[in-house]
Design an enzyme around this catalytic site. Structure first.
Site: not given
Ligand code: 4NP
Length: 155
Positions: A8, A14, A122
């Site tokens: 991800c 995720r 997300d």
């Molecule tokens: P992930 O979610 O891709 O599902 O781990 C996110 C975690 C952090 C961030 C964006 C999405 N961020 O911008 O810090």
């Protein structure tokens, strides 16, 4: 050995959830020795951090542990892993932009029929970890059904 990498953006919400749920399903199927399972992010902001509290909480509710620490995907992962599984279309383009590699790249929700949704939303932004768990659970079962005969064949 079948090597599967879930990917991800941040590798805290995720993909660590997908990794943990897929590992649990593999264990239930008695196939733990046939699989190596990991996750990574396309971005480096959270490298070294444990999974988001929301991911750990929903996994715990379903009796699944998670001790993953975030890492960033590297080009070599596309040779080291057999399957690289993206959580959304942006993740998939970012993975493909690394170029080459022998891994089969797919989008996670392709492996669950009839969900009517292409991208895992997300929860870092939506806060809805339960919705993500339901999608991840359905796709993990579909992915395992799709790739387990190959695991058997290689035994
Ligand atoms: P992930 O979610 O891709 O599902 O781990 C996110 C975690 C952090 C961030 C964006 C999405 N961020 O911008 O810090």
């Amino acid at each position: 050995m079948i090597r599967v990498l879930f990917v991800c953006l941040g590798n805290i919400c995720r993909s660590p959830m997908a990794e943990a749920v897929f590992r649990a399903r593999v264990r239930e199927a008695g196939l733990s020795d046939d699989f190596e399972i990991d996750s990574a992010g396309t971005a480096s902001f959270h490298v070294g951090k444990p999974a988001h509290a929301g991911t750990r909480a929903i996994l715990a509710k379903h009796g699944i542990g998670c001790d993953h620490r975030a890492r960033e995907i590297v080009r070599d992962d596309l040779d080291r892993f057999d399957h690289v599984v993206a959580m959304d279309g942006q993740n998939r383009s970012d993975i493909e932009a690394l170029g080459g590699g022998r891994a089969v790249i797919s989008s996670f929700l392709e492996h669950a029929a009839g969900l009517g949704v292409r991208d895992v939303p997300d929860p870092y932004y939506t806060g809805n970890f339960a919705e993500v768990y339901a999608l991840v659970d359905a796709a993990a079962i579909g992915l395992l059904a799709r790739i387990r005969p190959a695991a058997r064949g290689l035994k």
